[in-house]
Design an enzyme around this catalytic site. Structure first.
Site, PDB file in Angstrom:
ATOM      1  N   CYS A 137       0.809  -1.231   0.000  1.00 37.78           N
ATOM      2  CA  CYS A 137       0.000   0.000   0.000  1.00 37.78           C
ATOM      3  C   CYS A 137       0.840   1.278   0.000  1.00 37.78           C
ATOM      4  O   CYS A 137       0.315   2.361  -0.260  1.00 37.78           O
ATOM      5  CB  CYS A 137      -0.937   0.010   1.194  1.00 37.78           C
ATOM      6  SG  CYS A 137      -2.159  -1.295   1.100  1.00 37.78           S
TER       7      CYS A 137
ATOM      8  N   HIS B 112      -3.250   7.343   2.490  1.00 35.59           N
ATOM      9  CA  HIS B 112      -3.659   6.045   1.948  1.00 35.59           C
ATOM     10  C   HIS B 112      -5.024   5.696   2.534  1.00 35.59           C
ATOM     11  O   HIS B 112      -5.279   5.931   3.722  1.00 35.59           O
ATOM     12  CB  HIS B 112      -2.615   4.986   2.328  1.00 35.59           C
ATOM     13  CG  HIS B 112      -3.063   3.596   2.019  1.00 35.59           C
ATOM     14  ND1 HIS B 112      -3.514   3.221   0.765  1.00 35.59           N
ATOM     15  CD2 HIS B 112      -3.162   2.485   2.804  1.00 35.59           C
ATOM     16  CE1 HIS B 112      -3.841   1.948   0.795  1.00 35.59           C
ATOM     17  NE2 HIS B 112      -3.655   1.478   2.014  1.00 35.59           N
TER      18      HIS B 112
ATOM     19  N   ASN C 271     -10.181   0.228  -0.417  1.00 35.70           N
ATOM     20  CA  ASN C 271      -8.721   0.261  -0.432  1.00 35.70           C
ATOM     21  C   ASN C 271      -8.233  -0.308  -1.772  1.00 35.70           C
ATOM     22  O   ASN C 271      -8.255  -1.515  -1.983  1.00 35.70           O
ATOM     23  CB  ASN C 271      -8.187  -0.567   0.745  1.00 35.70           C
ATOM     24  CG  ASN C 271      -6.673  -0.577   0.829  1.00 35.70           C
ATOM     25  OD1 ASN C 271      -5.983  -0.081  -0.055  1.00 35.70           O
ATOM     26  ND2 ASN C 271      -6.153  -1.163   1.895  1.00 35.70           N
TER      27      ASN C 271
HETATM   28  O1  UT7 Z   1      -3.947  -1.196   3.471  1.00 38.44           O
HETATM   29  C1  UT7 Z   1      -2.810  -1.481   4.166  1.00 38.44           C
HETATM   30  C2  UT7 Z   1      -2.893  -2.094   5.464  1.00 38.44           C
HETATM   31  N1  UT7 Z   1      -4.182  -2.527   5.926  1.00 38.44           N
HETATM   32  C3  UT7 Z   1      -4.808  -1.825   6.870  1.00 38.44           C
HETATM   33  O2  UT7 Z   1      -4.388  -0.764   7.251  1.00 38.44           O
HETATM   34  C4  UT7 Z   1      -6.051  -2.458   7.474  1.00 38.44           C
HETATM   35  C5  UT7 Z   1      -5.983  -2.367   8.974  1.00 38.44           C
HETATM   36  N2  UT7 Z   1      -7.033  -3.111   9.670  1.00 38.44           N
HETATM   37  C6  UT7 Z   1      -8.324  -2.742   9.643  1.00 38.44           C
HETATM   38  O3  UT7 Z   1      -8.696  -1.816   8.951  1.00 38.44           O
HETATM   39  C7  UT7 Z   1      -9.282  -3.494  10.535  1.00 38.44           C
HETATM   40  O4  UT7 Z   1      -8.555  -4.317  11.415  1.00 38.44           O
HETATM   41  C8  UT7 Z   1     -10.335  -4.369   9.780  1.00 38.44           C
HETATM   42  C9  UT7 Z   1     -11.325  -3.474   9.063  1.00 38.44           C
HETATM   43  C10 UT7 Z   1      -9.643  -5.314   8.810  1.00 38.44           C
HETATM   44  C11 UT7 Z   1     -11.127  -5.203  10.780  1.00 38.44           C
HETATM   45  O5  UT7 Z   1     -11.715  -4.362  11.751  1.00 38.44           O
HETATM   46  P1  UT7 Z   1     -11.509  -4.610  13.313  1.00 38.44           P
HETATM   47  O6  UT7 Z   1     -12.263  -3.549  13.979  1.00 38.44           O
HETATM   48  O7  UT7 Z   1     -10.037  -4.684  13.579  1.00 38.44           O
HETATM   49  O8  UT7 Z   1     -12.209  -5.984  13.513  1.00 38.44           O
HETATM   50  P2  UT7 Z   1     -11.637  -7.354  14.143  1.00 38.44           P
HETATM   51  O9  UT7 Z   1     -10.840  -8.077  13.111  1.00 38.44           O
HETATM   52  O10 UT7 Z   1     -11.003  -7.047  15.458  1.00 38.44           O
HETATM   53  O11 UT7 Z   1     -12.966  -8.137  14.408  1.00 38.44           O
HETATM   54  C12 UT7 Z   1     -13.930  -7.687  15.387  1.00 38.44           C
HETATM   55  C13 UT7 Z   1     -15.152  -8.567  15.305  1.00 38.44           C
HETATM   56  C14 UT7 Z   1     -14.829 -10.057  15.301  1.00 38.44           C
HETATM   57  O12 UT7 Z   1     -15.889 -10.733  15.964  1.00 38.44           O
HETATM   58  P3  UT7 Z   1     -15.718 -11.201  17.484  1.00 38.44           P
HETATM   59  O13 UT7 Z   1     -14.516 -12.076  17.523  1.00 38.44           O
HETATM   60  O14 UT7 Z   1     -15.539  -9.938  18.271  1.00 38.44           O
HETATM   61  O15 UT7 Z   1     -16.999 -11.895  17.737  1.00 38.44           O
HETATM   62  C15 UT7 Z   1     -14.887 -10.419  13.852  1.00 38.44           C
HETATM   63  O16 UT7 Z   1     -15.191 -11.765  13.625  1.00 38.44           O
HETATM   64  O17 UT7 Z   1     -15.840  -8.306  14.069  1.00 38.44           O
HETATM   65  C16 UT7 Z   1     -15.996  -9.532  13.349  1.00 38.44           C
HETATM   66  N3  UT7 Z   1     -15.896  -9.224  11.927  1.00 38.44           N
HETATM   67  C17 UT7 Z   1     -16.949  -8.891  11.180  1.00 38.44           C
HETATM   68  N4  UT7 Z   1     -18.244  -8.771  11.461  1.00 38.44           N
HETATM   69  C18 UT7 Z   1     -19.070  -8.400  10.473  1.00 38.44           C
HETATM   70  C19 UT7 Z   1     -14.770  -9.181  11.159  1.00 38.44           C
HETATM   71  N5  UT7 Z   1     -15.107  -8.844   9.905  1.00 38.44           N
HETATM   72  C20 UT7 Z   1     -16.442  -8.648   9.890  1.00 38.44           C
HETATM   73  C21 UT7 Z   1     -17.339  -8.285   8.887  1.00 38.44           C
HETATM   74  N6  UT7 Z   1     -18.662  -8.168   9.215  1.00 38.44           N
HETATM   75  N7  UT7 Z   1     -16.970  -8.023   7.623  1.00 38.44           N
END
Ligand code: UT7
Length: 329
Positions: A116, A256, A286
């Site tokens: 990225c 970004h 993204n």
């Molecule tokens: O581009 C270059 C580098 N990339 C980035 O900068 C991306 C950085 N990361 C992020 O933007 C975020 O971590 C994500 C958007 C990928 C994920 O968001 P998050 O707030 O970190 O969610 P998480 O992975 O901690 O998941 C929280 C909860 C989990 O459920 P439990 O374990 O709390 O029950 C996930 O299973 O949200 C759940 N979850 C979803 N729920 C509904 C994860 N993805 C989804 C989804 N819809 N699409």
């Protein structure tokens, strides 16, 4: 003699027509529009449909439009730096394929891989060829067909990414406009949190790698998020500091577009209000190497000669960096 800077003299972008909405994703994976919007700021993204089309086809549209805008022919381009994580194929370079497709017969080129942060790395690298006097017309392209490496069964990654491409032309400027400074960083120990497992020399393609979806983006989102928030904000603040810029001096932040929350944290660390931040993540998601040039393209009509612009990115690798430029037209 005044120092030669590399000025952006034209910018153009292209996104494919197909709009993949959060609503449609709800029918593909277990997610909701509400979750995606609040966690990422994304509402929809564009997808390149069609057999046999790759990242170079996005770039053809962006580059042909750019050449037309600038009023020059493709044969005048001397160097093409193609920043991408989704090359048309492992080799030859997508830069070569693109040069042939647009008729840049006198250009040499190469692909640049910094995930990225690629466009920032490419801009800083391209600027060197202008500053040294080696070249007078350098194309820096940032583009990705992320849909080609996204697993649409993985709800934490498939909701983020989209396809798109932007391109800028760099030319010499002796009046103090263009790329003023850059800070580029890498930390390979971050590889484990964001990568594509198979398809390289360590783990070549096999039936097993395909069955296990190992040719798709693997991301430990929360860890990447924590690094991204800190590193992107740090590097943007560092480039302001070392160039004696305070928030009032900054006309635009071009971040970004990975997650709206990372963008907000960077702007807040720089003390820059939302009115100065380019954000189109809600429409394109993204697009990896495409995000920053696509922003410049969409905001082009609002930019003024002499505007101080800070670009900042964080991505897989880990890679991160910032460019300070003075808009030249
Ligand atoms: O581009 C270059 C580098 N990339 C980035 O900068 C991306 C950085 N990361 C992020 O933007 C975020 O971590 C994500 C958007 C990928 C994920 O968001 P998050 O707030 O970190 O969610 P998480 O992975 O901690 O998941 C929280 C909860 C989990 O459920 P439990 O374990 O709390 O029950 C996930 O299973 O949200 C759940 N979850 C979803 N729920 C509904 C994860 N993805 C989804 C989804 N819809 N699409």
């Amino acid at each position: 003699m005044s120092k030669i800077h590399a000025a952006i003299t034209a910018v153009n972008g292209y996104v494919p027509e197909y709009v993949l909405t959060n609503k449609e994703l709800e029918s593909i994976v277990d997610t909701t529009d509400e979750w995606i919007t609040t966690r990422t700021g994304i509402k929809e993204r564009r997808i390149l449909k069609g057999e046999g089309l790759g990242t170079s086809d996005l770039a053809v549209e962006a580059v042909n439009g750019l050449l037309k805008k600038r009023g020059i022919g493709a044969e005048e381009i001397e160097l093409i730096i193609f920043c991408t994580t989704t090359p048309d194929m492992p080799f030859p370079a997508t830069a070569n394929i693109l040069a042939d497709k647009v008729g840049a017969k006198n250009a040499w080129g190469y692909d640049l891989q910094a995930a990225c942060s690629g466009f920032i790395f490419g801009l800083a690298t391209g600027a060197q060829f202008i500053e040294s006097g080696k070249h007078k017309k350098v194309l820096v392209i940032g583009g990705d067909k992320m849909s080609s490496i996204v697993n649409y069964n993985d709800r934490t990654t498939c909701i983020i990414f989209g396809d798109g491409c932007g391109a800028v032309l760099l030319e010499p400027d002796a009046e103090g406009y263009g790329v003023m400074d850059s800070i580029l960083k890498t930390d390979g120990s971050g590889m484990q949190f964001l990568h594509q497992k198979a398809g390289g020399s360590v783990r070549p393609a096999s039936h097993e790698t395909v069955d296990n979806h190992e040719h798709s983006v693997y991301q430990e989102g929360q860890t990447v998020f924590k690094f991204a928030v800190t590193k992107m904000a740090d590097v943007a603040a560092e480039i302001m500091d070392r160039n004696g810029l305070v928030s009032e001096d900054v006309a635009w932040l071009v971040p970004h577009q990975a997650n709206k929350r990372i963008i907000d944290a960077t702007a807040s660390r720089m003390g820059v209000g939302p009115e100065k931040v380019m954000i189109n993540i809600q429409r394109y998601g993204n697009t990896t190497n495409g995000t920053i040039p696509l922003c410049l393209w969409e905001w082009e009509s609002q930019l003024k000669k002499g505007d101080n612009i800070i670009l900042a990115a964080f991505g897989g690798g880990f890679t991160w960096g910032s460019v300070y430029l003075k808009w030249a037209y």
